[in-house]
Motif scaffolding. Sequence first.
Motif, PDB file in Angstrom:
ATOM      1  N   VAL A 176      51.811  46.991  44.184  1.00  0.00           N
ATOM      2  CA  VAL A 176      50.599  47.004  43.367  1.00  0.00           C
ATOM      3  C   VAL A 176      49.777  45.764  43.695  1.00  0.00           C
ATOM      4  O   VAL A 176      50.315  44.657  43.823  1.00  0.00           O
ATOM      5  N   HIS A 177      48.480  45.959  43.816  1.00  0.00           N
ATOM      6  CA  HIS A 177      47.535  44.884  44.122  1.00  0.00           C
ATOM      7  C   HIS A 177      46.409  44.898  43.085  1.00  0.00           C
ATOM      8  O   HIS A 177      46.230  45.875  42.365  1.00  0.00           O
ATOM      9  N   HIS A 178      45.607  43.822  43.077  1.00  0.00           N
ATOM     10  CA  HIS A 178      44.388  43.851  42.287  1.00  0.00           C
ATOM     11  C   HIS A 178      43.200  43.440  43.151  1.00  0.00           C
ATOM     12  O   HIS A 178      43.345  42.823  44.211  1.00  0.00           O
ATOM     13  N   ALA A 179      42.007  43.829  42.686  1.00  0.00           N
ATOM     14  CA  ALA A 179      40.759  43.502  43.364  1.00  0.00           C
ATOM     15  C   ALA A 179      39.684  43.322  42.294  1.00  0.00           C
ATOM     16  O   ALA A 179      39.914  43.605  41.115  1.00  0.00           O
ATOM     17  N   ARG A 180      38.532  42.829  42.709  1.00  0.00           N
ATOM     18  CA  ARG A 180      37.434  42.602  41.760  1.00  0.00           C
ATOM     19  C   ARG A 180      36.284  43.564  42.057  1.00  0.00           C
ATOM     20  O   ARG A 180      35.928  43.788  43.234  1.00  0.00           O
TER      21      ARG A 180
END
Length: 315
Positions: A288-292
């Motif tokens: 799992v990753h996050h981004a803006r």
Amino acid sequence: MSAPIYRDPVEDGAADPTVIRREGTNEWWMFYTNRRANAGGPGFSWIHGSPIGVAVSRDDGASWTYRGTVKGLDDPADVGQLNTHWAPEVMFADGQYHMFLSYISGVPDGWAVPRTIVQFTSPDLENWTRVGPLALSSDNVIDACVFASPDGLWRLWYKDEGQGSSTWSATSTDMLNWTLEGKVLPGSPEAPPHEGPNVFALGGWYWLIVDEWRGQAAYRSDDTRNWVRQGLIGDVPGSDDMDRRYMRHADVVVVGGHAALYYFTHPLWDEASDKAGPPDAAARRTAVHHARLTVVDGVLVLERDIAADMALLAG
């Protein structure tokens, strides 16, 4: 940059994340499909039999800690056997939490089985009461998303796999009784098939993203009913070695003038070569990753290369 923010410590198959703040606390809870990446068995049995995993952050998304799996989500007729739970949608409305869960009885090794979306309620994100399955456009539906539309209705979007992997919608006045509305985005053969719809408001517009298995297709609207395609986001790889694959099944949390986007990848699956699916346990494992997300001149803009320890959920 763009390194994973979370991996499931038991099954190593965290997918389809959705993130919600626990009311009255500083905790953010991530619910996700806990795929059995290391399981044996024939065909696609590894992608079935999955519980719903939970991870918690107390620092606005800078770090996540495994909390276990959600109990009590099986159909009463299926208790005592291993069953399949996919793609939870979790939200707070009218004083309680609601979960919309994609549910399959048992552990099939293929795709030709009934799939329903089942609703639950909870006072605390821990103890869930079954409301029941929703009557929708077919018996082959998954990937619910719910949003409060400007026309005063709750609107639920979902994938109908039985009708070309298209997106459909239903409406409700009370979050408990749902009326089928109709097709929103066509699938195959009229348009690209897709899954995982997610709707949110940002930058003065409403946005709908769907996973086309080559990136997320983004659509814009001023009323959540009529959508205009913008193009793909997340189709360009991230800079981290673990984020070189397509951005899959995403969730969005709006925080002030930006949004945090949560998605998963198969870091070791060569999607271009192994189009039939991940060929082994290593390729099945996920991160799992996050981004803006921001909106610039009416266009949804993705920043994928975000540090893994950035507190994107800080107001």
